[in-house]
Structure formats: structure tokens, C-alpha cells
Design an enzyme around this catalytic site. Structure first.
Site, short mmCIF file in Angstrom:
data_model
loop_
_atom_site.label_atom_id
_atom_site.label_comp_id
_atom_site.label_asym_id
_atom_site.label_seq_id
_atom_site.Cartn_x
_atom_site.Cartn_y
_atom_site.Cartn_z
N LYS A 1 0.82 -1.22 0.00
CA LYS A 1 0.00 0.00 0.00
C LYS A 1 0.85 1.26 0.00
CE LYS A 1 -4.06 -2.04 0.20
NZ LYS A 1 -5.03 -1.95 -0.92
N LYS B 1 -6.43 -14.87 -7.32
CA LYS B 1 -7.45 -15.31 -6.38
C LYS B 1 -8.77 -14.59 -6.64
CE LYS B 1 -8.03 -15.95 -1.37
NZ LYS B 1 -7.39 -15.73 -0.05
N LYS C 1 -13.55 -9.66 -4.69
CA LYS C 1 -14.51 -8.62 -5.09
C LYS C 1 -13.84 -7.29 -5.38
CE LYS C 1 -15.75 -7.61 -0.27
NZ LYS C 1 -15.10 -8.77 0.34
#
Length: 328
Positions: free
Chosen positions: A112, A194, A197
Site C-alpha cells: 500500500k 485469487k 470482489k
């Protein structure tokens, strides 16, 4: 020693078929054999900016989902992290016993921090709060994927460090509990990734709340290969193998039986039958979800869960504060 399970999941929206196969179904089985605490970790959802109203809604969605898939509040403890104040207290204490270097090595922070120069401090320190989440409940095992083992190792390190410093068993040292089967359900559009969403392509994943026709459409659009020959071979045929894995896990069949069932059939048959079994599995879950999401029963279950969790967590916190010499 009997196992005590602690799992914390962020309320980040509707869960996917991958979450269900890889985690939620295992949670339902674990509650039959072990003492389970399932925590909705809403404080962790604050490490990156989120809309408060969406957070409230997502907390309720996740709680309703847990109950809909079969978590029984008479067998397991379901609660919201922010309803148990001991999490923040022990989180700060464990932050004070963690080191900059070990927090800097955490994968999520490294990833991040490359994306944005303005990184909230919470993203750096949250692994210490996560450690507190686990040890508050004397958890012996934490269900995680391979990509989360690093967090459990950090928890073990901080807990053992504090045990040694104060020369007493303040904390149980937890072990990761990794599913050997079904831990990674892959994307329908890219079998090297993987199912998630967070993927901007909605055809890459199946949401637990997708309508039957939408599920059928997504599975029919799933990538395969040019052979039209069904066999399980993750290296040579990753896309087809992913579909076969989902079918085997949903129907609780060994892969050998699934391969035998589809012998001589084409990809159209595989996708058609897979859509059927997925819809059959999710339809009753969706019905129960709608009931719990709109019911006052959900609020009662969460209140009762928070009360039970607080009793256990406060006892751990008291033990730690006595060792540190703080509080009355």
C-alpha cells in the site's frame, strides 16, 4: 488442550463464493468441534478511508452472512470488534511492544505504501491491533490463508516477547490454521489470481448475493482453454481445474469422482452443471441472509456476542494491566 478459534474478518462488502468455500464453510464445521469466536473487525476497516454509512451497512451485511451460512450463536460467539473496548486498549499496549522494523516488513504495508505517499499511520500499526484481537481470547488457532501467515508469526513474536519480559504466561501463543483444500478459489476470468470482489471485472467473481441468472451468466463466461477436454491439471489447465475444484468443493466430492462424472463431456456441460450446483447452494443462504439482515434478532445476537466476548477479553486485559502495573 482444546482448540479455541479466533477469526477476524473486515466488513468490506458482500462476500464471494471464494470466501464461502475457502473460509465460511470451514467456520461452520469448526463450530461443531471447537470453541469459536468470530469477530467483525470494523476498526481494521478504518486503516484506509471509508464511508461511515457504508461501514455500518457492511457490518450488518457480514453479520447476516455469517448467520446465513450456518454460524450458530448457540455454538459460536459472533461479535463486532468495536463493541469490545479491550481490543483498543490491548492494541495500544501491543503496539508499544512491537518494533518498527517488524511492522515495516508486513506485506500489506509495503504494498500500500507504494501506491500513495500519504499512508495513514493505522495501516502501519494495525498488525499490533490484530495481534491483540487474537490473544485477547486465548486463541490457540487462527484460520488464515498462506498470505496471512506473516501476521500470525508477528502475533506469536509479540506475545512471546511480552511473556518473556514479564516472566509469566500472559498470552497463549497461537498457531495458524491453514486449509489444505479450498483455501484459494481463483478468478473466473484469470485463474492465476485469487477470486476477489476488489477485481474491477465483476465477471471475475461470484457474489454470495448474486441472482441465479447472474451466476449462470458469469460461469458461462468463465475462461477455459481451446481443448474442450475436461481433466484436472492445475499446471496445464488452470482455468478448467479451477471450475472442477469449485464443483468438487461445493458437492463435497473427491476430484477423482468429479473427473469420472465429466469424462467424455465438454466445457458447456461442466459450466452448466457447475452453475446449477452453485445456485442450489447459494439460494437458501440468500433467503436466510434476507431474513437476518432485516431482523431485530441479528441485533440481539450481536449484543449477546459482545457481552460474552467482553467477559473473556476483559479477563485477559486485566491480567496484562496487572503485569504492567497500570490501572486500579
Amino acid at each position: 488442550m482444546a482448540k479455541r478459534i479466533l477469526s477476524g474478518v473486515q466488513p468490506s462488502g458482500t462476500m464471494t463464493l471464494g470466501n464461502y468455500i475457502g473460509a465460511l464453510r470451514q467456520f461452520v464445521k469448526l463450530q461443531e468441534e471447537e470453541d469459536c469466536f468470530f469477530c467483525i473487525v470494523d476498526y481494521h476497516a478504518m486503516t484506509l478511508p471509508r464511508n461511515v454509512e457504508n461501514l455500518k451497512e457492511n457490518i450488518r451485511k457480514l453479520a447476516a452472512t455469517y448467520l446465513a451460512v450456518g454460524i450458530d450463536p448457540k455454538k459460536a460467539t459472533l461479535f463486532i470488534q468495536s463493541d469490545v473496548s479491550a481490543h483498543l486498549e490491548l492494541g495500544w499496549i501491543m503496539t508499544c511492544h512491537s518494533y518498527m522494523g517488524e511492522l515495516e516488513r508486513m506485506t500489506q504495508f509495503k504494498e500500500k505504501s507504494k501506491e500513495d505517499e500519504s499512508i495513514p499511520t493505522g495501516l502501519f500499526t494495525y498488525p499490533a491491533l490484530q495481534a491483540a484481537d487474537i490473544v485477547l481470547y486465548n486463541a490457540t488457532h487462527v484460520p488464515v490463508g498462506e498470505d496471512q501467515k506473516q501476521h500470525i508469526e508477528l502475533t506469536r513474536n509479540i506475545a512471546q516477547r511480552m511473556n518473556n519480559k514479564f516472566d509469566q504466561e500472559l498470552f497463549v501463543i497461537p498457531d495458524p490454521l491453514i486449509n489444505e483444500v479450498g483455501g484459494r478459489v481463483m478468478s473466473l476470468t484469470d485463474p492465476t489470481s485469487k477470486m476477489s470482489k476488489s477485481n474491477p471485472n465483476e465477471n471475475s467473481y461470484i457474489s454470495l448475493l448474486d441472482e441465479p441468472k447472474r451466476i449462470e451468466k458469469k460461469i458461462k463466461r468463465a475462461v477455459t482453454d481451446s481443448e474442450n477436454h475436461i481433466r484436472f491439471d492445475p499446471e496445464e489447465k488452470p482455468a478448467v481445474s479451477n471450475l472442477l475444484s469449485i464443483y468438487a468443493l461445493i458437492t463435497d466430492q473427491p476430484m477423482s469422482a468429479v473427473e469420472a462424472h465429466f469424462e467424455g463431456k465438454g466445457y458447456g456441460a461442466l459450466k452448466g452443471e457447475l452453475a446449477e450446483v452453485v445456485v442450489d447452494q447459494l439460494s437458501p443462504i440468500q433467503e436466510r441472509y434476507e431474513y437476518y439482515y432485516h431482523s431485530e434478532e441479528l441485533d440481539r445476537i450481536l449484543r449477546d456476542g459482545a457481552e460474552k466476548a467482553s467477559t473473556v477479553a476483559n479477563a485477559t486485559l486485566r491480567r496484562v494491566k496487572d503485569a504492567l502495573g497500570v490501572g486500579i
